[in-house]
Design a protein around this motif. Structure first.
Motif, PDB file in Angstrom:
ATOM      1  N   GLY A  84       0.939  -1.337   0.028  1.00 48.12           N
ATOM      2  CA  GLY A  84       0.020  -0.043  -0.018  1.00 48.12           C
ATOM      3  C   GLY A  84       1.228   0.834  -0.158  1.00 48.12           C
ATOM      4  O   GLY A  84       1.865   1.160   0.249  1.00 48.12           O
ATOM      5  N   GLY A  85       0.457   2.110   0.068  1.00 52.55           N
ATOM      6  CA  GLY A  85       1.113   3.761   0.229  1.00 52.55           C
ATOM      7  C   GLY A  85       0.634   4.649   0.395  1.00 52.55           C
ATOM      8  O   GLY A  85      -1.284   4.539   0.531  1.00 52.55           O
ATOM      9  N   TYR A  86       0.575   6.075   0.094  1.00 52.57           N
ATOM     10  CA  TYR A  86       0.251   7.212   0.740  1.00 52.57           C
ATOM     11  C   TYR A  86       0.463   8.061  -0.671  1.00 52.57           C
ATOM     12  O   TYR A  86       1.389   8.270  -1.356  1.00 52.57           O
ATOM     13  CB  TYR A  86       1.316   8.247   1.631  1.00 52.57           C
ATOM     14  CG  TYR A  86      -0.039   9.046   1.928  1.00 52.57           C
ATOM     15  CD1 TYR A  86      -1.003   8.684   2.930  1.00 52.57           C
ATOM     16  CD2 TYR A  86      -0.391  10.301   1.339  1.00 52.57           C
ATOM     17  CE1 TYR A  86      -2.134  10.238   3.671  1.00 52.57           C
ATOM     18  CE2 TYR A  86      -0.056  11.765   2.183  1.00 52.57           C
ATOM     19  CZ  TYR A  86      -0.718  11.659   3.398  1.00 52.57           C
ATOM     20  OH  TYR A  86      -1.610  12.352   3.427  1.00 52.57           O
ATOM     21  N   ARG A  87      -1.162   8.859  -1.496  1.00 50.10           N
ATOM     22  CA  ARG A  87      -1.296   9.407  -2.580  1.00 50.10           C
ATOM     23  C   ARG A  87      -1.382  10.868  -1.529  1.00 50.10           C
ATOM     24  O   ARG A  87      -1.754  11.228  -1.072  1.00 50.10           O
ATOM     25  CB  ARG A  87      -2.818   8.792  -3.126  1.00 50.10           C
ATOM     26  CG  ARG A  87      -3.213  10.073  -4.117  1.00 50.10           C
ATOM     27  CD  ARG A  87      -3.967  10.172  -4.667  1.00 50.10           C
ATOM     28  NE  ARG A  87      -4.836  11.175  -5.749  1.00 50.10           N
ATOM     29  CZ  ARG A  87      -5.663  11.792  -5.351  1.00 50.10           C
ATOM     30  NH1 ARG A  87      -5.778  11.836  -3.709  1.00 50.10           N
ATOM     31  NH2 ARG A  87      -5.990  12.529  -5.985  1.00 50.10           N
ATOM     32  N   LEU A  88      -0.561  11.839  -3.108  1.00 52.29           N
ATOM     33  CA  LEU A  88      -0.303  12.912  -2.709  1.00 52.29           C
ATOM     34  C   LEU A  88      -0.608  13.581  -3.484  1.00 52.29           C
ATOM     35  O   LEU A  88       0.091  13.604  -4.729  1.00 52.29           O
ATOM     36  CB  LEU A  88       1.083  13.366  -1.438  1.00 52.29           C
ATOM     37  CG  LEU A  88       1.111  14.803  -1.395  1.00 52.29           C
ATOM     38  CD1 LEU A  88      -0.040  15.456  -0.458  1.00 52.29           C
ATOM     39  CD2 LEU A  88       2.280  15.243  -0.933  1.00 52.29           C
ATOM     40  N   PRO A  89      -2.119  14.927  -3.964  1.00 54.48           N
ATOM     41  CA  PRO A  89      -2.176  15.598  -4.733  1.00 54.48           C
ATOM     42  C   PRO A  89      -1.012  17.012  -5.067  1.00 54.48           C
ATOM     43  O   PRO A  89      -0.891  17.591  -4.239  1.00 54.48           O
ATOM     44  CB  PRO A  89      -3.671  15.764  -5.052  1.00 54.48           C
ATOM     45  CG  PRO A  89      -3.842  15.457  -3.958  1.00 54.48           C
ATOM     46  CD  PRO A  89      -3.146  15.028  -3.164  1.00 54.48           C
ATOM     47  N   VAL A  90      -0.631  16.695  -6.003  1.00 51.32           N
ATOM     48  CA  VAL A  90       0.818  17.939  -6.082  1.00 51.32           C
ATOM     49  C   VAL A  90       0.063  19.506  -6.573  1.00 51.32           C
ATOM     50  O   VAL A  90       0.235  19.944  -6.521  1.00 51.32           O
ATOM     51  CB  VAL A  90       1.717  17.638  -7.161  1.00 51.32           C
ATOM     52  CG1 VAL A  90       2.735  18.647  -7.780  1.00 51.32           C
ATOM     53  CG2 VAL A  90       2.520  16.624  -6.976  1.00 51.32           C
ATOM     54  N   ASN A  91      -0.865  18.975  -7.231  1.00 55.41           N
ATOM     55  CA  ASN A  91      -1.823  19.748  -8.588  1.00 55.41           C
ATOM     56  C   ASN A  91      -3.084  19.099  -8.786  1.00 55.41           C
ATOM     57  O   ASN A  91      -3.213  17.864  -8.390  1.00 55.41           O
ATOM     58  CB  ASN A  91      -1.103  20.831  -9.360  1.00 55.41           C
ATOM     59  CG  ASN A  91      -0.478  19.748 -10.791  1.00 55.41           C
ATOM     60  OD1 ASN A  91      -1.067  19.016 -11.080  1.00 55.41           O
ATOM     61  ND2 ASN A  91       0.560  20.289 -11.181  1.00 55.41           N
ATOM     62  N   SER A  92      -4.084  19.857  -9.575  1.00 57.47           N
ATOM     63  CA  SER A  92      -4.736  18.823 -10.078  1.00 57.47           C
ATOM     64  C   SER A  92      -5.068  17.937 -11.241  1.00 57.47           C
ATOM     65  O   SER A  92      -5.782  16.900 -11.456  1.00 57.47           O
ATOM     66  CB  SER A  92      -5.974  20.196 -10.655  1.00 57.47           C
ATOM     67  OG  SER A  92      -5.659  20.549 -12.465  1.00 57.47           O
ATOM     68  N   THR A  93      -3.867  17.468 -12.410  1.00 56.31           N
ATOM     69  CA  THR A  93      -3.669  16.905 -12.573  1.00 56.31           C
ATOM     70  C   THR A  93      -2.263  15.629 -12.102  1.00 56.31           C
ATOM     71  O   THR A  93      -1.529  15.007 -13.450  1.00 56.31           O
ATOM     72  CB  THR A  93      -3.149  17.451 -14.159  1.00 56.31           C
ATOM     73  OG1 THR A  93      -1.820  17.972 -14.785  1.00 56.31           O
ATOM     74  CG2 THR A  93      -4.092  18.101 -14.754  1.00 56.31           C
ATOM     75  N   THR A  94      -1.771  15.608 -11.348  1.00 55.53           N
ATOM     76  CA  THR A  94      -0.460  15.092 -11.067  1.00 55.53           C
ATOM     77  C   THR A  94      -0.351  14.964  -9.784  1.00 55.53           C
ATOM     78  O   THR A  94      -0.788  16.000  -8.811  1.00 55.53           O
ATOM     79  CB  THR A  94       1.157  16.394 -10.984  1.00 55.53           C
ATOM     80  OG1 THR A  94       0.997  16.657 -12.132  1.00 55.53           O
ATOM     81  CG2 THR A  94       2.111  14.969 -11.042  1.00 55.53           C
ATOM     82  N   ASP A  95      -0.516  13.358  -9.090  1.00 56.12           N
ATOM     83  CA  ASP A  95       0.165  13.115  -8.264  1.00 56.12           C
ATOM     84  C   ASP A  95       1.260  13.246  -7.334  1.00 56.12           C
ATOM     85  O   ASP A  95       1.446  12.397  -8.875  1.00 56.12           O
ATOM     86  CB  ASP A  95      -0.947  12.291  -7.210  1.00 56.12           C
ATOM     87  CG  ASP A  95      -2.557  12.168  -7.981  1.00 56.12           C
ATOM     88  OD1 ASP A  95      -2.936  13.330  -7.638  1.00 56.12           O
ATOM     89  OD2 ASP A  95      -4.019  11.398  -8.164  1.00 56.12           O
ATOM     90  N   ALA A  96       1.945  13.076  -6.275  1.00 61.69           N
ATOM     91  CA  ALA A  96       3.369  12.568  -5.200  1.00 61.69           C
ATOM     92  C   ALA A  96       2.591  10.658  -4.768  1.00 61.69           C
ATOM     93  O   ALA A  96       1.969  11.005  -4.382  1.00 61.69           O
ATOM     94  CB  ALA A  96       3.812  12.850  -4.793  1.00 61.69           C
ATOM     95  N   TYR A  97       3.231   9.933  -4.735  1.00 63.77           N
ATOM     96  CA  TYR A  97       2.939   8.894  -4.368  1.00 63.77           C
ATOM     97  C   TYR A  97       4.649   8.209  -3.479  1.00 63.77           C
ATOM     98  O   TYR A  97       5.063   8.505  -4.123  1.00 63.77           O
ATOM     99  CB  TYR A  97       2.212   7.825  -5.254  1.00 63.77           C
ATOM    100  CG  TYR A  97       3.287   7.349  -6.204  1.00 63.77           C
ATOM    101  CD1 TYR A  97       3.392   6.100  -5.849  1.00 63.77           C
ATOM    102  CD2 TYR A  97       3.281   7.532  -7.080  1.00 63.77           C
ATOM    103  CE1 TYR A  97       4.344   5.233  -6.885  1.00 63.77           C
ATOM    104  CE2 TYR A  97       3.349   7.098  -8.425  1.00 63.77           C
ATOM    105  CZ  TYR A  97       4.093   5.515  -8.161  1.00 63.77           C
ATOM    106  OH  TYR A  97       4.838   4.740  -8.978  1.00 63.77           O
ATOM    107  N   PHE A  98       3.992   7.383  -2.542  1.00 65.81           N
ATOM    108  CA  PHE A  98       4.986   6.526  -1.480  1.00 65.81           C
ATOM    109  C   PHE A  98       4.201   5.333  -1.478  1.00 65.81           C
ATOM    110  O   PHE A  98       3.360   5.336  -0.688  1.00 65.81           O
ATOM    111  CB  PHE A  98       6.271   7.765  -0.349  1.00 65.81           C
ATOM    112  CG  PHE A  98       5.873   9.077  -0.662  1.00 65.81           C
ATOM    113  CD1 PHE A  98       6.984   9.359  -1.453  1.00 65.81           C
ATOM    114  CD2 PHE A  98       4.799  10.161  -0.651  1.00 65.81           C
ATOM    115  CE1 PHE A  98       7.449  10.818  -1.431  1.00 65.81           C
ATOM    116  CE2 PHE A  98       4.958  11.223  -0.973  1.00 65.81           C
ATOM    117  CZ  PHE A  98       6.162  11.715  -1.243  1.00 65.81           C
TER     118      PHE A  98
END
Length: 182
Positions: A84-98
């Motif tokens: 599993g992981g954690y999603r973090l929106p960077v902006n309205s079209t891009t997500d960072a994840y770990f």
């Protein structure tokens, strides 16, 4: 409901700006063809099938799983990933994840369990095109840095075709997949 609001906001943004894209979808299942290439061994390239899925538990936390099966001649090689992981929106079209995963490798005469961690970006560069890039650490038997990049083309909002390329030490894994987002 969330998808309806996103579609409405996307339609409004297209009307206003002419071009818009939504954030990447974190609920999907995909499957397809995969091929493994060992560096320095051009005559041995086992291939097979892969299936993968992601499921968002909430807006930020997701679960994932992947199974890949390779074979050539008498050689069978299986890779299982669950995590599993954690999603973090960077902006309205891009997500960072770990993410963090349990890894299992089974082959003729060799079985081992380990873990992996990764960080990456997924971005919808248009309404139909998603690109992704990822770096990580894969530790089954011994630790190795990993790199992965790929893309998907959405034929409809739910159906996409994609390709990816992954490097784990001396192993390169290529995949061509079909995806259903729900």
């Amino acid at each position: 409901m969330r998808k309806s609001i996103s579609l409405l906001a996307g339609a409004l943004a297209i009307t206003v700006s002419g071009v818009a894209a939504a954030s990447p979808d974190w609920q999907y299942v995909e499957g397809g063809y995969t091929q493994m290439d060992f560096d320095g061994n051009e005559s041995f390239e086992p291939d097979g099938l892969a299936i993968e899925g992601k499921y968002a538990l909430n807006q930020n936390v997701y679960l994932n799983g992947e199974y890949r099966f390779f074979e050539e001649g008498n050689f069978d090689f299986n890779m299982l990933t669950v995590g599993g992981g954690y999603r973090l929106p960077v902006n309205s079209t891009t997500d960072a994840y770990f993410g963090a995963n349990l890894e299992r490798v089974d082959s003729d005469g060799y079985d081992d369990t380990g873990y992996s961690v990764s960080a990456g970006l997924r971005s919808m560069i248009t309404e139909q095109v998603e690109l992704m890039g990822e770096i990580g650490y894969y530790d089954v038997d011994e630790g190795d840095a990993t790199f992965k990049f790929g893309g998907n083309y959405y034929i409809t909002p739910q159906w996409a075709v994609g390709a990816s390329y992954e490097v784990i030490d001396e192993i390169d894994i290529m995949q061509v997949t079909a995806r259903y987002a729900f």
